[in-house]
Design a protein around this motif. Structure first.
Motif, PDB file in Angstrom:
ATOM      1  N   SER A   1     -61.432  -9.045 -26.108  1.00 12.44           N
ATOM      2  CA  SER A   1     -61.538 -10.183 -27.032  1.00 12.44           C
ATOM      3  C   SER A   1     -60.156 -10.727 -27.392  1.00 12.44           C
ATOM      4  O   SER A   1     -59.977 -11.947 -27.549  1.00 12.44           O
ATOM      5  CB  SER A   1     -62.287  -9.760 -28.298  1.00 12.44           C
ATOM      6  OG  SER A   1     -61.559  -8.784 -29.031  1.00 12.44           O
ATOM      7  N   LEU A   2     -59.160  -9.843 -27.489  1.00 16.89           N
ATOM      8  CA  LEU A   2     -57.811 -10.302 -27.821  1.00 16.89           C
ATOM      9  C   LEU A   2     -57.175 -11.056 -26.656  1.00 16.89           C
ATOM     10  O   LEU A   2     -56.471 -12.051 -26.868  1.00 16.89           O
ATOM     11  CB  LEU A   2     -56.936  -9.113 -28.231  1.00 16.89           C
ATOM     12  CG  LEU A   2     -57.259  -8.497 -29.592  1.00 16.89           C
ATOM     13  CD1 LEU A   2     -56.422  -7.251 -29.829  1.00 16.89           C
ATOM     14  CD2 LEU A   2     -57.023  -9.511 -30.712  1.00 16.89           C
ATOM     15  N   LEU A   3     -57.394 -10.599 -25.448  1.00 18.47           N
ATOM     16  CA  LEU A   3     -56.875 -11.318 -24.282  1.00 18.47           C
ATOM     17  C   LEU A   3     -57.443 -12.738 -24.230  1.00 18.47           C
ATOM     18  O   LEU A   3     -56.741 -13.696 -23.898  1.00 18.47           O
ATOM     19  CB  LEU A   3     -57.208 -10.566 -22.992  1.00 18.47           C
ATOM     20  CG  LEU A   3     -56.407  -9.283 -22.745  1.00 18.47           C
ATOM     21  CD1 LEU A   3     -57.016  -8.491 -21.594  1.00 18.47           C
ATOM     22  CD2 LEU A   3     -54.941  -9.609 -22.437  1.00 18.47           C
ATOM     23  N   GLU A   4     -58.721 -12.859 -24.588  1.00 17.74           N
ATOM     24  CA  GLU A   4     -59.334 -14.189 -24.621  1.00 17.74           C
ATOM     25  C   GLU A   4     -58.737 -15.030 -25.746  1.00 17.74           C
ATOM     26  O   GLU A   4     -58.441 -16.218 -25.566  1.00 17.74           O
ATOM     27  CB  GLU A   4     -60.840 -14.056 -24.804  1.00 17.74           C
ATOM     28  CG  GLU A   4     -61.574 -15.388 -24.764  1.00 17.74           C
ATOM     29  CD  GLU A   4     -63.082 -15.213 -24.825  1.00 17.74           C
ATOM     30  OE1 GLU A   4     -63.780 -16.250 -24.900  1.00 17.74           O
ATOM     31  OE2 GLU A   4     -63.566 -14.066 -24.796  1.00 17.74           O
ATOM     32  N   LEU A   5     -58.528 -14.413 -26.913  1.00 22.18           N
ATOM     33  CA  LEU A   5     -57.966 -15.138 -28.051  1.00 22.18           C
ATOM     34  C   LEU A   5     -56.591 -15.703 -27.732  1.00 22.18           C
ATOM     35  O   LEU A   5     -56.290 -16.861 -28.064  1.00 22.18           O
ATOM     36  CB  LEU A   5     -57.868 -14.204 -29.264  1.00 22.18           C
ATOM     37  CG  LEU A   5     -57.117 -14.764 -30.483  1.00 22.18           C
ATOM     38  CD1 LEU A   5     -57.899 -15.915 -31.110  1.00 22.18           C
ATOM     39  CD2 LEU A   5     -56.863 -13.666 -31.509  1.00 22.18           C
ATOM     40  N   VAL A   6     -55.742 -14.922 -27.064  1.00 25.21           N
ATOM     41  CA  VAL A   6     -54.370 -15.364 -26.805  1.00 25.21           C
ATOM     42  C   VAL A   6     -54.214 -16.053 -25.453  1.00 25.21           C
ATOM     43  O   VAL A   6     -53.108 -16.415 -25.051  1.00 25.21           O
ATOM     44  CB  VAL A   6     -53.375 -14.183 -26.916  1.00 25.21           C
ATOM     45  CG1 VAL A   6     -53.433 -13.567 -28.292  1.00 25.21           C
ATOM     46  CG2 VAL A   6     -53.627 -13.129 -25.834  1.00 25.21           C
ATOM     47  N   GLY A   7     -55.312 -16.255 -24.749  1.00 21.68           N
ATOM     48  CA  GLY A   7     -55.269 -17.018 -23.508  1.00 21.68           C
ATOM     49  C   GLY A   7     -54.645 -16.289 -22.339  1.00 21.68           C
ATOM     50  O   GLY A   7     -54.052 -16.931 -21.453  1.00 21.68           O
ATOM     51  N   LEU A   8     -54.787 -14.971 -22.274  1.00 26.02           N
ATOM     52  CA  LEU A   8     -54.215 -14.199 -21.166  1.00 26.02           C
ATOM     53  C   LEU A   8     -55.283 -13.578 -20.268  1.00 26.02           C
ATOM     54  O   LEU A   8     -54.947 -12.781 -19.385  1.00 26.02           O
ATOM     55  CB  LEU A   8     -53.289 -13.107 -21.700  1.00 26.02           C
ATOM     56  CG  LEU A   8     -51.971 -13.587 -22.325  1.00 26.02           C
ATOM     57  CD1 LEU A   8     -51.189 -12.407 -22.875  1.00 26.02           C
ATOM     58  CD2 LEU A   8     -51.127 -14.355 -21.309  1.00 26.02           C
ATOM     59  N   THR A   9     -56.544 -13.927 -20.484  1.00 25.24           N
ATOM     60  CA  THR A   9     -57.596 -13.429 -19.607  1.00 25.24           C
ATOM     61  C   THR A   9     -57.330 -13.895 -18.175  1.00 25.24           C
ATOM     62  O   THR A   9     -57.088 -15.071 -17.928  1.00 25.24           O
ATOM     63  CB  THR A   9     -58.976 -13.922 -20.071  1.00 25.24           C
ATOM     64  OG1 THR A   9     -59.197 -13.488 -21.423  1.00 25.24           O
ATOM     65  CG2 THR A   9     -60.090 -13.393 -19.176  1.00 25.24           C
ATOM     66  N   GLY A  10     -57.361 -12.958 -17.240  1.00 29.67           N
ATOM     67  CA  GLY A  10     -57.051 -13.259 -15.851  1.00 29.67           C
ATOM     68  C   GLY A  10     -55.616 -12.968 -15.471  1.00 29.67           C
ATOM     69  O   GLY A  10     -55.282 -12.904 -14.281  1.00 29.67           O
ATOM     70  N   ARG A  11     -54.756 -12.798 -16.471  1.00 34.04           N
ATOM     71  CA  ARG A  11     -53.343 -12.484 -16.208  1.00 34.04           C
ATOM     72  C   ARG A  11     -52.973 -11.091 -16.703  1.00 34.04           C
ATOM     73  O   ARG A  11     -51.823 -10.684 -16.593  1.00 34.04           O
ATOM     74  CB  ARG A  11     -52.432 -13.515 -16.909  1.00 34.04           C
ATOM     75  CG  ARG A  11     -52.733 -14.975 -16.611  1.00 34.04           C
ATOM     76  CD  ARG A  11     -52.412 -15.343 -15.177  1.00 34.04           C
ATOM     77  NE  ARG A  11     -51.026 -15.174 -14.838  1.00 34.04           N
ATOM     78  CZ  ARG A  11     -50.069 -16.105 -15.036  1.00 34.04           C
ATOM     79  NH1 ARG A  11     -50.403 -17.258 -15.589  1.00 34.04           N
ATOM     80  NH2 ARG A  11     -48.824 -15.881 -14.660  1.00 34.04           N
ATOM     81  N   GLU A  12     -53.961 -10.376 -17.235  1.00 36.27           N
ATOM     82  CA  GLU A  12     -53.659  -9.092 -17.858  1.00 36.27           C
ATOM     83  C   GLU A  12     -53.243  -8.012 -16.862  1.00 36.27           C
ATOM     84  O   GLU A  12     -52.603  -7.027 -17.225  1.00 36.27           O
ATOM     85  CB  GLU A  12     -54.856  -8.585 -18.680  1.00 36.27           C
ATOM     86  CG  GLU A  12     -56.077  -8.200 -17.860  1.00 36.27           C
ATOM     87  CD  GLU A  12     -57.016  -9.369 -17.602  1.00 36.27           C
ATOM     88  OE1 GLU A  12     -58.199  -9.103 -17.309  1.00 36.27           O
ATOM     89  OE2 GLU A  12     -56.568 -10.524 -17.689  1.00 36.27           O
ATOM     90  N   GLY A  13     -53.576  -8.193 -15.572  1.00 34.60           N
ATOM     91  CA  GLY A  13     -53.205  -7.198 -14.577  1.00 34.60           C
ATOM     92  C   GLY A  13     -51.791  -7.343 -14.052  1.00 34.60           C
ATOM     93  O   GLY A  13     -51.309  -6.481 -13.304  1.00 34.60           O
ATOM     94  N   GLU A  14     -51.099  -8.422 -14.438  1.00 37.14           N
ATOM     95  CA  GLU A  14     -49.738  -8.655 -13.962  1.00 37.14           C
ATOM     96  C   GLU A  14     -48.725  -7.905 -14.824  1.00 37.14           C
ATOM     97  O   GLU A  14     -48.921  -7.715 -16.022  1.00 37.14           O
ATOM     98  CB  GLU A  14     -49.422 -10.151 -14.002  1.00 37.14           C
ATOM     99  CG  GLU A  14     -50.374 -11.002 -13.167  1.00 37.14           C
ATOM    100  CD  GLU A  14     -50.125 -12.488 -13.360  1.00 37.14           C
ATOM    101  OE1 GLU A  14     -48.995 -12.850 -13.792  1.00 37.14           O
ATOM    102  OE2 GLU A  14     -51.045 -13.284 -13.104  1.00 37.14           O
ATOM    103  N   ARG A  15     -47.616  -7.506 -14.191  1.00 37.89           N
ATOM    104  CA  ARG A  15     -46.553  -6.857 -14.945  1.00 37.89           C
ATOM    105  C   ARG A  15     -45.945  -7.823 -15.960  1.00 37.89           C
ATOM    106  O   ARG A  15     -45.761  -9.009 -15.669  1.00 37.89           O
ATOM    107  CB  ARG A  15     -45.460  -6.356 -14.009  1.00 37.89           C
ATOM    108  CG  ARG A  15     -45.822  -5.099 -13.229  1.00 37.89           C
ATOM    109  CD  ARG A  15     -44.623  -4.606 -12.460  1.00 37.89           C
ATOM    110  NE  ARG A  15     -44.890  -3.352 -11.766  1.00 37.89           N
ATOM    111  CZ  ARG A  15     -43.989  -2.666 -11.091  1.00 37.89           C
ATOM    112  NH1 ARG A  15     -42.731  -3.118 -11.020  1.00 37.89           N
ATOM    113  NH2 ARG A  15     -44.312  -1.527 -10.486  1.00 37.89           N
TER     114      ARG A  15
END
Length: 331
Positions: free
Chosen positions: A136-150
Motif C-alpha cells: 500500500s505504501l509503494l502505491e501511495l508514493v508512486g513506486l509500484t513497479g519500481r520496487e525491485g530496482e536497486r
C-alpha cells in the motif's frame, strides 16, 4: 491509530533551546550562549498539514528535533498526541515518523522493496502485516513497479518518495517532513508534492518545512513563519498574504539596475519593499506597495537611465509575504 477528541496532534508551548559555543583562541577560549529557539508556541490540529517556514538558521530544525525527542528543550513544553516529548519519549516515538531532505538513510545496493522489508523489521511491523503494508505504501508514493530496482539507480525524487514510505511503515499518526524536496528536479518535486497531498487525504498530521514558497502555498492548511528563533506570523497562506502585502506588486523588467536606483525607489512614498530578482538575462525590480497606493509613475521616474522593459502588476504571493516577514520589511 488516530488522535481523538479535541487534543492537538502537536502542541508547543514557549519552547526554548540554548547552546553553549566556544569562541576565541585555544589558549583563551570563551563560552557564548546562543539562543536558537526563543519561546516558540503553536498547535497543529489532527489531520492538518502545517508548514514551518524560515531562513537557514532561524530555528526550524532545532524546533523539529525537540518535537521528535532528539533534543531536550531548555525550557517550555511540547506534546505529540498528548504525550510529553521529554517524559513520554517512547510513546511519542511510537506515534511519529521523520523524513529529512537528502540521500542518507537508505541502503543503495538493496532494492526499494528490500529497504522497506529491512526497516519493517527494524520498526517492529508484524511479519503478517508487512507485505500488505509495503504494497500500500509503494502505491501511495508512486513506486509500484519500481520496487525491485536497486536504490542506487533511483532518481533523487524517487529516493525521497521511498524515504516517505519508510517513515510511514509503522503507521504513525504524525509525520515530520524536513525539507523533503530539496535538490529535486521539477518533475520529481511535482510527484513528491502529490505524495504529500495524499498523506493528508489519509488523515495523517504533517509538519512540513520547505524553502519553496509555491510548495507551501499549494500544500499547507496553515503556516507559521519563524525568524531568529521566534514565530513572527501564523495563519493560512491567504491570511499571510493579506497580513503583510495587501497592496499590489509592481514588477519592472530591467537590463541591469544600479544599487543607487534601488535605494532611490525605496524612498518612494507608499513603497513597502523592494527586491531585485535575476531572471535569465533580465533583472526584475519587484516593488511591494501599501494598500490602495499607486506607485508606478513615481518608481519609473526614479529609474534614471536604466533600460526598462515590460512593466506589470500582480497580486501578492506567499513569497512576497515571506520575504517581508523574515527581513522585517514594512515593520
Amino acid at each position: 491509530m488516530s488522535a481523538t477528541g479535541g487534543t492537538a496532534a502537536v502542541e508547543a508551548r514557549d519552547l526554548r533551546r540554548t547552546f553553549k559555543t566556544k569562541q576565541g583562541s585555544v589558549l583563551r577560549p570563551t563560552r557564548t550562549t546562543v539562543e536558537a529557539v526563543k519561546g516558540v508556541s503553536f498547535e497543529i490540529a489532527p489531520g492538518e498539514l502545517f508548514g514551518l517556514l524560515g531562513p537557514n538558521g532561524a530555528g526550524k530544525t532545532t524546533t523539529i528535533k525537540m518535537l521528535i525527542t532528539l533534543l531536550i528543550p531548555t525550557s517550555g513544553s511540547a506534546t505529540v498526541l498528548g504525550h510529553d516529548v521529554v517524559t513520554d519519549v517512547r510513546e511519542v516515538r511510537r506515534r511519529i515518523g521523520y523524513v529529512f531532505g537528502g540521500d542518507r538513510g537508505l541502503y543503495e545496493r538493496l532494492s526499494g522493496l528490500d529497504n522497506l522489508r529491512y526497516f519493517s523489521e527494524l520498526y517492529g511491523v508484524a511479519p503478517r502485516d508487512q507485505k500488505a503494508r509495503i504494497g500500500s505504501l509503494l502505491e501511495l508514493v508512486g513506486l509500484t513497479g519500481r520496487e525491485g530496482e536497486r536504490v542506487e539507480g533511483y532518481s533523487r525524487g524517487m529516493r525521497q518518495r521511498l524515504h516517505i514510505a519508510r517513515g510511514l511503515l509503522h503507521d504513525p499518526d504524525v509525520l515530520f517532513l524536513d525539507e523533503p524536496s530539496i535538490g529535486i528536479d521539477p518533475v520529481g518535486a511535482r510527484e513528491l508534492r502529490a505524495t504529500i497531498a495524499g498523506l493528508r487525504e489519509q488523515g495523517k498530521t504533517v509538519l512540513l518545512t520547505t524553502h519553496y514558497m509555491f510548495e507551501a502555498d499549494e500544500l499547507c492548511d496553515r503556516i507559521a513563519v519563524i525568524r531568529a528563533g521566534e514565530i513572527v506570523a501564523e495563519g493560512t497562506p491567504a491570511e499571510l498574504k493579506r497580513l503583510v502585502t495587501s497592496g499590489r506588486v509592481l514588477e519592472v523588467e530591467t537590463y541591469g539596475v544600479a544599487g543607487e536606483v534601488v535605494d532611490s525607489v525605496r524612498d518612494v512614498a507608499g513603497v513597502r519593499t523592494v527586491a531585485v530578482e535575476d531572471r535569465g538575462p533580465l533583472q526584475v525590480l519587484v516593488v511591494g506597495s501599501e494598500p490602495d497606493t499607486e506607485v508606478t509613475q513615481s518608481v519609473l521616474a526614479r529609474m534614471g537611465d536604466t533600460r526598462v522593459g515590460r512593466v506589470s502588476h500582480r497580486d501578492p504571493s506567499l513569497e512576497d509575504a515571506y520575504v517581508e516577514l523574515v527581513t522585517g520589511a514594512g515593520a
